[in-house]
Design a protein around this motif. Structure first.
Motif, PDB file in Angstrom:
ATOM      1  N   TRP A 177       0.820  -1.223   0.000  1.00 25.47           N
ATOM      2  CA  TRP A 177       0.000   0.000   0.000  1.00 25.47           C
ATOM      3  C   TRP A 177       0.845   1.259   0.000  1.00 25.47           C
ATOM      4  N   GLN A 178       2.016   1.204   0.658  1.00 23.64           N
ATOM      5  CA  GLN A 178       2.864   2.404   0.700  1.00 23.64           C
ATOM      6  C   GLN A 178       3.274   2.793  -0.725  1.00 23.64           C
ATOM      7  N   ASP A 179       3.578   1.758  -1.504  1.00 24.53           N
ATOM      8  CA  ASP A 179       4.009   1.973  -2.881  1.00 24.53           C
ATOM      9  C   ASP A 179       2.860   2.546  -3.701  1.00 24.53           C
ATOM     10  N   ARG A 180       1.683   1.964  -3.505  1.00 21.08           N
ATOM     11  CA  ARG A 180       0.527   2.435  -4.279  1.00 21.08           C
ATOM     12  C   ARG A 180       0.181   3.869  -3.917  1.00 21.08           C
ATOM     13  N   LEU A 181       0.305   4.177  -2.629  1.00 13.91           N
ATOM     14  CA  LEU A 181       0.025   5.545  -2.179  1.00 13.91           C
ATOM     15  C   LEU A 181       1.013   6.511  -2.837  1.00 13.91           C
ATOM     16  N   ALA A 182       2.283   6.124  -2.814  1.00  6.79           N
ATOM     17  CA  ALA A 182       3.315   6.972  -3.407  1.00  6.79           C
ATOM     18  C   ALA A 182       3.075   7.131  -4.901  1.00  6.79           C
ATOM     19  N   ASN A 183       2.652   6.050  -5.547  1.00  4.78           N
ATOM     20  CA  ASN A 183       2.366   6.119  -6.982  1.00  4.78           C
ATOM     21  C   ASN A 183       1.224   7.075  -7.269  1.00  4.78           C
ATOM     22  N   ALA A 184       0.202   6.993  -6.428  1.00  2.00           N
ATOM     23  CA  ALA A 184      -0.945   7.885  -6.603  1.00  2.00           C
ATOM     24  C   ALA A 184      -0.502   9.326  -6.412  1.00  2.00           C
ATOM     25  N   PHE A 185       0.298   9.543  -5.388  1.00  3.17           N
ATOM     26  CA  PHE A 185       0.821  10.884  -5.094  1.00  3.17           C
ATOM     27  C   PHE A 185       1.603  11.407  -6.302  1.00  3.17           C
ATOM     28  N   THR A 186       2.414  10.531  -6.860  1.00  2.02           N
ATOM     29  CA  THR A 186       3.215  10.926  -8.011  1.00  2.02           C
ATOM     30  C   THR A 186       2.334  11.297  -9.192  1.00  2.02           C
ATOM     31  N   ALA A 187       1.381  10.419  -9.457  1.00  3.06           N
ATOM     32  CA  ALA A 187       0.529  10.643 -10.627  1.00  3.06           C
ATOM     33  C   ALA A 187      -0.225  11.962 -10.494  1.00  3.06           C
ATOM     34  N   VAL A 188      -0.745  12.195  -9.286  1.00  7.99           N
ATOM     35  CA  VAL A 188      -1.489  13.433  -9.064  1.00  7.99           C
ATOM     36  C   VAL A 188      -0.526  14.620  -9.082  1.00  7.99           C
ATOM     37  N   GLY A 189       0.576  14.451  -8.347  1.00  5.77           N
ATOM     38  CA  GLY A 189       1.527  15.549  -8.182  1.00  5.77           C
ATOM     39  C   GLY A 189       2.097  16.071  -9.480  1.00  5.77           C
ATOM     40  N   VAL A 190       2.482  15.174 -10.377  1.00  6.59           N
ATOM     41  CA  VAL A 190       3.114  15.670 -11.602  1.00  6.59           C
ATOM     42  C   VAL A 190       2.118  16.282 -12.573  1.00  6.59           C
ATOM     43  N   SER A 191       0.829  15.953 -12.374  1.00  2.00           N
ATOM     44  CA  SER A 191      -0.126  16.466 -13.353  1.00  2.00           C
ATOM     45  C   SER A 191      -0.825  17.734 -12.875  1.00  2.00           C
ATOM     46  N   LEU A 192      -0.667  18.062 -11.580  1.00  4.53           N
ATOM     47  CA  LEU A 192      -1.360  19.247 -11.077  1.00  4.53           C
ATOM     48  C   LEU A 192      -0.618  20.515 -11.464  1.00  4.53           C
ATOM     49  N   PRO A 193      -1.350  21.523 -11.906  1.00  8.80           N
ATOM     50  CA  PRO A 193      -0.676  22.788 -12.170  1.00  8.80           C
ATOM     51  C   PRO A 193      -0.401  23.529 -10.863  1.00  8.80           C
TER      52      PRO A 193
END
Lengths: 341, 339, 329, 567
Positions: free
Chosen positions: C142-158
């Protein structure tokens, strides 16, 4: 022959990996014993499970995806079930490893001297700095690195491939291990360098008395170095023999094909090469019965047996060879004699 | 008497600039990757080029196929030097001269279907064959032993050997007359190597192809080559009919190379003396004077340091560049060199 | 090594000269008449012409550039009589829009940008590398999935929306912090932190995302390296292998990219500075573009270029320190 | 391990700053002005020419000879003496104006404000190479013989010529004008007539720190950050009838994120309770005015002084019927919608806004013009039909295509589309001519060489007298006449009437004349009335005196008052 004491006992080792596509059965029901000072070769093509076996012996497989069953006993400890601390004590001191690619096996960020010293210090925490330095120079000298005092401060990329493999060997042998696992130690090297490294390993074996487990795809290397040989195919041992017996009267159709392909390359005649038709099976979805049967031109001689029943590894033929094949002994000897030299 | 010449290399040289120094960072040194290589490839024949890593054999392949531009020298195809042609002419040459690469895993675009990969050269050249692209591709697939129905599959669905077949099909689709194969089987398992070598030989016979076959594996070259050239530090040290070179190598380096190959016969173990070369290959940036092999050669004399031996015919088209070639007597009782 | 640095610096100076020339040329090629921008209600041709003389745009581009270059070394004088004043060397000129010498403006705004960049950098490295490492060590969990979600959201947010979201939620809706009002840390460290914490967080969240991915992938890649396996095979403990083998290998590309990211941040974090009303160099730069304020535009461009060039040199040197393979012999 | 320690440290800092922050929920006797602008355009009195900035500086740090009363509603458009004891006396038929300075006037440094300082201040406005952007009325009106380049470059002779036009006799300053200016005492409300001590003048740089003559002085001014005003203890309330200076401090916060400003004022917490902001974003308008009642009480939707309109080139469109057809056909409602709807303003009935109480009377509108702003296509077609017979050449020109100059921006592209569409329905064609750089729009259309038929216009009076509207927009001597109406047969009559109004010293009588002239232009349709624009402003719950000051369309900043907590 095997009067010396066993240093490594492998019993019913099976290793499987969970992958997104399914479970890969990399090693199935593998058993063998390695004795003090002995050289055992494991030969097989890619996907035969030989490298996974090597990694299992030191519990180096990925702990998350890999499942190992059976027993691997080193110095009285079952590597597969022991605590991490216990296994760590064995690694590098009782059992050491030489990897295939010396270009990537050394940490590029530290000097070679540091990397040898590190391997020594972890098992000799009491050693003084001077002792460690002396040990580093001793090992570098031993593996034939000229000018060791100066070269100890250099980084791996400043060494040639052969020299790097010598460093890897120095790291492996710095604690006088009883077992050296050499996983394709010369595959990435040029032939002239390969000869140097094989010579070095054998010379050091004479000096240290360690047992060597040599893993390779190259029958030439096996013929030059090993005493006993395991031939692996699709995660199983299909033949187990003394090296001379293997080359004289191989007892498994896969061994025949392998020897045939190599032998015909060795002779100068141009013309059709003997090959094993088809490609190795997917470990995700092994053929039923004998895994080799789809590529075996003799499978039809046994009716449907090869497709339904997994052959056991039993003694076949005049020599002490063991083979996992449903063919009758006489037939095996008949063909084996033709193929062998 | 001789079969016509398919391709000829004349004194090919390739230096790579290296070592930046000074305020403007001009390269101060040159890496002499290929340093004066000449050979002749005859039609329908195979020229094997062997040597260890760093001897310049892959650079040579890239010079011939114009993936690299030569520093000097000529490559003559159909009586014309192709080292300086451009544009349309070069494209025409590329159609005749195709390359097969070593790594069947990285040389195929994973996003393209097999059909797209194999038909790629047609697209580049702007050729639409009779009967259409698909038909031609499927013919090729059949020719190299692939199931033509797998036209729409992707590389990852194929094994290493099959991928190399895809690579071969791609190189054959333009009907080339010359194939430059750079280590085409070294990434494959032994049993698969034999399959690919058989295929190449079959194709050579059926299509009348000429091969330049580059490999580090002496036994593979021995099997497939009519002529063999041995390279060391950017130069050909020995060249001649395959049978001659293997049976009676004249250059000490060739002898050592052959001697180092492990023999798949445990009975031969330790039976005959082995030549063990000391040390490593010197840097091609600063090669030894005179004969480049002299630093590792047990037969070297002062002459070898002073004068570079020319590649000369020692009889029967067997060329050697050595001041002290091997004598028949030496080969019989191969000399020892301690480890 | 010394020669290497000298050579890099020599090229850096050439590059900066080129940057200033290009900025001048581009500016002169713009279809905007800076003299017409500030003439207010009296926008008649004669006023515009007078304005042009006042701003110095009546001179040829070559002469303008020469005065600019000269100003860097000897300073520049403006006006006459009682209205005379000067911008001492090193002078990038005078901003008639802001009534200050450009050097003064940069000197005043740069520290703000520097504090913003340094704080954000520290935070994002901790968050990014930390979460990347946790994800790599717990691959598939889950830690990995959370980090992945964070990454996906983080890089796409303006940046703009994240900044506003942080600002609105923390300051306006929840009222946890007062509205960021920049004060120098030397003046009032607590107020300074109050003003900086949100912009730091905003930049950190956004930039950390790519570092999470970089760290995670770098570590996973390193874990598959033979030399890491050799480290384990030596009998080294997990923590030693992670630190000396895995992290060390994963850090090399991170340091490179971080250095360049940090440098481009020093050139001004335009959006973050705008959202949080930080009087930094990014805002100065963007304003100079909007107002066609050439001296400020050239000044800020050059300062940004200096940092990027410097960062490149430093990253190259760091690269050599971190990775012996690229060390200059 | 090291990482964990840093993490803890960061966490601690976060908590610490959060705690300290949540303690300070109160507010001070400080007015906080929020803006997304990076600075005040000009604080230099002679360069200040923006309604909002004039209201700000004029009510806090600078005094002029006269001022508008600091009052809401119509009273706010009345003038009174400021530095001067009264609104001045004219003689020689309005060609000479004299003002006497009050006693006890001081700058922030304690030095006395003299007549010479006022004269010097006015002279600065002549130095257009340094003192840019300011009003040019002094240059237009003052009877300075020969060239006068301002005090910085003037030769002794040139300076002497100026000193003849503006004379000081003790505390009395006298202005000699070229011609009659009946409302010159309105002109003197401009900060052009604010004093500047010559010794303190720093030319271009004076903008950053002008010397205060008002109740506040500059404590610090950092562009992009803040302007902080504190009390000027040298200012004596006894000399000032208007300024009350309730707040201890006024802070102008620059460079704020626009959307955050509205949210802060709506949230109304802490220091924001004493904040004001000029302008509300369109997306917040509904929330503010149509949502919470309490919120609507803290905001105002008011007329600013601006009128938007469209100039017609009367030389090309010399036929009234064609001009009528254009006006009737124009979909003004669509244009207003495209610009933002009713919050942007009301349909203008002329060129004088009702804010100018004395000068405003609703003019009679063109027959057939729809009050709701929708087009009257039938009437437009009829007008065109009439034109066909009366002035076939002009009608043909309109059908052939009218050159419409517009700045190449999104808003104007939208407006252009509406123009093309509405005109098309009446058989009139539009030829769009885009001006790529919006800053070049006015210079382009003000160039007499440019051949246009239709150009936009917009004007705010410089003081509360239509003398800064009608003559400026429609006489040939006006500063912003884009109608090219000199050839109109009615122009002579118009000009005579304008001069008459200008010279009328009685303000009420003058107002009636402006009303008539407004009607005159509406009837002739030299330009088409567009919008009486509106602005919206908001303030915090603890702000009092938040009225919009008519002549400026801005807060009367200096008299904003903080409602202090009862102890």
């Amino acid at each position: 022959m095997s009067s010396q004491k066993p240093v490594l006992i492998v019993e019913n080792l099976s290793v499987s990996f969970a992958t997104p596509d399914g479970i890969v059965h990399a090693v199935n029901d593998l058993s063998f014993v390695l004795h003090e000072g002995e050289t055992l070769g494991i030969v097989g093509e890619s996907g035969s499970g030989k490298s996974v076996t090597a990694a299992s012996l030191m519990r180096l497989n990925n702990s998350v995806t890999a499942t190992s069953t059976g027993r691997v006993v080193v110095a009285g400890v079952d590597v597969l079930s022991a605590s991490e601390a216990d296994v760590r004590r064995l690694r590098g001191s009782e059992i050491a490893m030489v990897f295939q690619d010396p270009m990537s096996a050394l940490n590029p960020y530290y000097t070679v001297g540091y990397q040898i010293a590190e391997a020594y210090e972890v098992h000799h925490p009491e050693a003084s700095k001077a002792q460690v330095n002396a040990k580093v120079l001793e090992m570098m000298t031993k593996v034939g690195i000229p000018n060791p005092a100066q070269r100890a401060d250099e980084y791996p990329h400043q060494f040639s491939g052969g020299m790097r493999q010598r460093i890897v060997i120095a790291i492996a042998l710095v604690n006088d291990p009883k077992i050296l696992i050499a996983d394709e130690p010369t595959t990435a090297l040029d032939v002239t360098v390969q000869a140097q490294i094989l010579d070095l390993m054998l010379a050091l074996q004479v000096e240290n008395g360690m047992a060597i487990l040599l893993i390779t795809h190259d029958l030439g290397v096996i013929a030059e170095v090993a005493r006993d040989v395991l031939v692996m195919y699709a995660g199983r041992v299909v033949e187990k023999a003394d090296v001379e017996d293997l080359f004289e009267i191989p007892t498994h159709p896969y061994s025949w094909g392998l020897l045939g392909a190599v032998a015909s390359l060795e002779v100068s005649s141009r013309g059709h090469l003997r090959t094993i038709e088809g490609t190795p099976p997917s470990l995700l979805n092994l053929p039923s019965g004998c895994a080799f049967h789809p590529r075996c031109s003799f499978a039809s001689e046994n009716g449907s047996r090869c497709t339904t029943e997994t052959p056991l590894l039993v003694q076949k033929g005049p020599k002490h060879s063991f083979s996992a094949c449903h063919l009758p002994v006489e037939r095996i000897v008949e063909i084996g004699q033709k193929v062998g030299n | 008497m001789f079969t016509p010449i398919a391709l000829e290399a004349k004194n090919l040289v390739k230096y790579f600039p290296t070592g930046h120094q000074g305020l403007l960072g001009r390269p101060t040194k040159e890496l002499k990757a290929v340093d004066g290589v000449s050979f002749v490839l005859r039609q329908g024949e195979t020229l094997g080029i062997v040597g260890e890593s760093g001897c310049g054999k892959s650079t040579l392949a890239r010079l011939i196929t114009r993936l690299l531009d030569a520093t000097s020298g000529e490559v003559i195809l159909d009586g014309k030097d192709i080292t300086s042609i451009k544009g349309r002419e070069l494209r025409a040459v590329r159609q005749k001269l195709q390359m097969i690469f070593q790594d069947p895993y990285s040389s195929l675009n994973p996003r393209h279907s097999v059909g797209q990969i194999i038909s790629g050269p047609l697209e580049v050249q702007g050729i639409i064959p009779d009967g259409g692209v698909k038909k031609r591709v499927q013919e090729m697939m059949e020719l190299v032993g692939l199931n033509p129905e797998h036209y729409n599959r992707y590389p990852h669905e194929f094994s290493g050997g099959q991928r190399q077949r895809i690579g071969i099909a791609r190189s054959l689709i333009l009907n080339p007359s010359i194939i430059i194969a750079d280590e085409p089987v070294s990434a494959l398992d032994v049993s698969i190597q034999a399959q690919i070598l058989n295929l190449l030989e079959k194709l050579q016979q059926e299509l009348g192809l000429s091969f330049v076959f580059i490999a580090h594996d002496l036994s593979v070259v021995r099997h497939i080559a009519d002529q063999v050239a041995v390279m060391y530090l950017g130069k050909i040290v020995e060249m001649g009919p395959s049978a001659d070179v293997y049976a009676s190598a004249l250059h000490p380096y060739t002898t050592a190379l052959l001697s180092a190959v492990p023999v798949p016969n445990p009975k031969m173990r330790g039976a005959s003396g082995r030549i063990r070369l000391e040390g490593d290959v010197p840097s091609p940036v600063d090669p030894p004077s005179g004969c480049r092999f002299r630093t590792r050669c047990w037969k070297a004399t002062d002459l070898c340091a002073l004068e570079e031996p020319a590649l000369a015919d020692a009889g029967g088209g067997h060329l050697v560049a050595c001041h002290h070639p091997m004598e028949a007597s030496e080969r019989a009782g191969k000399p020892h060199s301690d480890r | 090594m010394f020669l290497f640095v000298v050579r890099r610096l020599f090229f850096a100076v050439l590059l900066l000269l080129a940057v200033s020339v290009v900025t001048y040329l581009l500016f002169s090629a713009l279809p905007v008449d800076p003299a017409a921008l500030t003439c207010g209600k009296n926008c008649k041709p004669d006023i515009i012409a007078a304005n042009r003389i006042r701003l110095g745009y009546d001179k040829s581009i070559v002469e303008q550039y020469w005065l600019f270059l000269k100003g860097i070394f000897v300073g520049r004088d403006y006006g006459m009589g009682q209205a005379a004043f000067s911008c001492p060397a090193p002078s990038f000129g005078y901003s008639f829009a802001q009534h200050e010498c450009v050097t003064t403006l940069i000197g005043r705004t740069f520290p703000v940008t520097a504090y913003l960049s340094i704080g954000a950098f520290i935070m994002w490295m901790i968050i990014g590398v930390g979460s990347g490492a946790i994800a790599a060590l717990n691959k598939g969990k889950w830690q990995d999935r959370l980090a992945n979600a964070f990454t996906a959201v983080g890089v796409s947010l303006p940046t703009f929306y994240v900044g506003l979201l942080v600002l609105f939620s923390v300051v306006i809706w929840l009222g946890i912090l007062p509205f960021p009002d920049y004060v120098s840390p030397l003046e009032d460290p607590i107020k300074f932190l109050n003003a900086m914490i949100l912009p730091w967080l905003t930049l950190a969240i956004l930039s950390a995302a790519s570092y999470t991915r970089l760290t995670r992938n770098g570590m996973l890649e390193a874990m598959n390296e033979d030399f890491v396996r050799l480290g384990v095979a030596k009998g080294l403990s997990r923590s030693v292998v992670l630190r000396k083998y895995v992290m060390r290998a994963a850090m090399v590309p991170i340091v490179t990219i971080a250095g360049l990211d940090f440098a481009s941040l020093l050139g001004g974090a335009i959006i973050t500075e705008s959202v949080f009303s930080l009087p930094g160099m990014g805002k100065l730069a963007i304003r100079s573009v909007v107002e066609s304020d050439l001296p400020v535009l050239v000044g800020t461009t050059l300062v940004s270029a200096v940092f990027i060039v410097l960062a490149n040199v430093i990253v190259d040197i760091m690269y050599g320190v971190l990775d012996p393979r690229v060390r200059v012999k | 391990m090291k990482m964990r320690r840093i993490g803890v440290a960061v966490g601690f800092v976060l908590v610490a700053s959060t705690l300290t922050a949540s303690c300070g929920g109160g507010y001070d006797n400080t007015i906080n002005i929020l803006t997304n602008g990076e600075q005040i355009a000009h604080l230099d009195p002679q360069r200040n020419y923006t309604g909002d900035d004039l209201a700000f500086a004029g009510s806090t740090i600078q005094r002029s000879l006269t001022t508008y009363k600091f009052q809401a509603g119509d009273a706010g458009s009345e003038i009174t003496g400021d530095l001067a004891t009264d609104t001045g006396t004219s003689s020689n038929g309005g060609k000479v104006w004299a003002f006497t300075l009050k006693d006890g006037l001081k700058y922030e440094d304690g030095s006395v404000i003299t007549c010479a300082d006022v004269a010097y201040g006015v002279s600065r406005s002549f130095a257009t190479d340094v003192i840019t952007d300011g009003p040019s009325y002094a240059m237009t009106y003052l009877d300075v013989k020969g060239e006068y380049p301002g005090p910085y470059k003037a030769t002794a002779a040139q300076q002497a010529a100026y000193d003849k036009a503006v004379t000081c006799d003790g505390n009395t300053i006298t202005f000699n004008l070229k011609s009659t200016v009946a409302d010159f005492n309105y002109t003197t409300t401009l900060l052009t007539f604010s004093p500047v001590p010559k010794a303190k003048d720093t030319g271009e740089k004076y903008d950053m720190h002008p010397i205060s003559s008002g109740p506040y002085k500059i404590e610090s001014y950092e562009v992009g950050k803040a302007l902080v005003l504190v009390r000027n203890d040298q200012w004596d309330i006894a000399t000032d009838t208007e300024r009350k200076a309730y707040a201890d401090k006024i802070v102008y916060h620059f460079g704020l994120e626009e959307s955050a400003m509205d949210e802060r004022l709506i949230a109304d917490s802490g220091q924001d309770k004493t904040a004001v902001t000029a302008g509300i974003l369109p997306e917040s308008l509904k929330t503010v005015f149509e949502g919470d009642k309490a919120l609507a009480k803290r905001a105002v939707n008011y007329y600013d002084p601006f009128v938007g309109y469209t100039n017609l080139n009367v030389k090309n469109l010399s036929c009234l019927d064609v001009r009528k057809a254009i006006y009737l056909a124009l979909d003004r409602e669509a244009l207003r919608k495209a610009g933002g709807g009713s919050y942007t303003g009301d349909f203008a009935d002329g060129f004088i806004k009702p804010l100018m109480k004395i000068d405003y009377k609703k003019p009679t509108q063109l027959a057939g013009l729809n009050e709701d702003g929708s087009p009257n296509v039938e009437a437009a077609k009829a007008a065109m039909a009439a034109a066909e017979t009366k002035c076939p050449e002009v009608a043909a020109h309109a059908k052939d295509g009218l050159k419409f100059y517009y700045p190449d921006t999104e808003i104007w592209k939208k407006a252009l589309a509406i123009w093309i569409d509405s005109m098309g329905k009446a058989g009139i064609k539009i030829k769009p001519e885009a001006v790529g750089d919006p800053a070049q729009y006015w210079p382009t259309v003000m160039n007499p060489e440019t051949d246009y038929d239709i150009v936009r216009g917009g004007w705010a009076p410089d003081w509360a007298n239509a003398s800064t509207v009608i003559p400026e927009l429609f006489t040939t001597g006006g500063g912003f006449n884009l109608t090219r109406n000199a050839s109109d047969p009615d122009y002579k009559t118009f000009e005579t009437k304008v001069n008459d109004a200008r010279n009328t010293l009685d303000r009420t009588a003058q107002g009636v004349k402006w009303q008539e002239l407004n009607q005159f232009v509406v009837d002739r349709l030299w330009a088409l009335p567009g919008t009486f624009t509106r602005m919206q402003s908001m303030w915090g719950s603890k702000i009092e005196n938040s009225f919009q000051w008519g002549p400026f369309g801005a807060f009367c900043y200096g008299n904003l008052k903080v409602q202090l907590e009862k102890k």
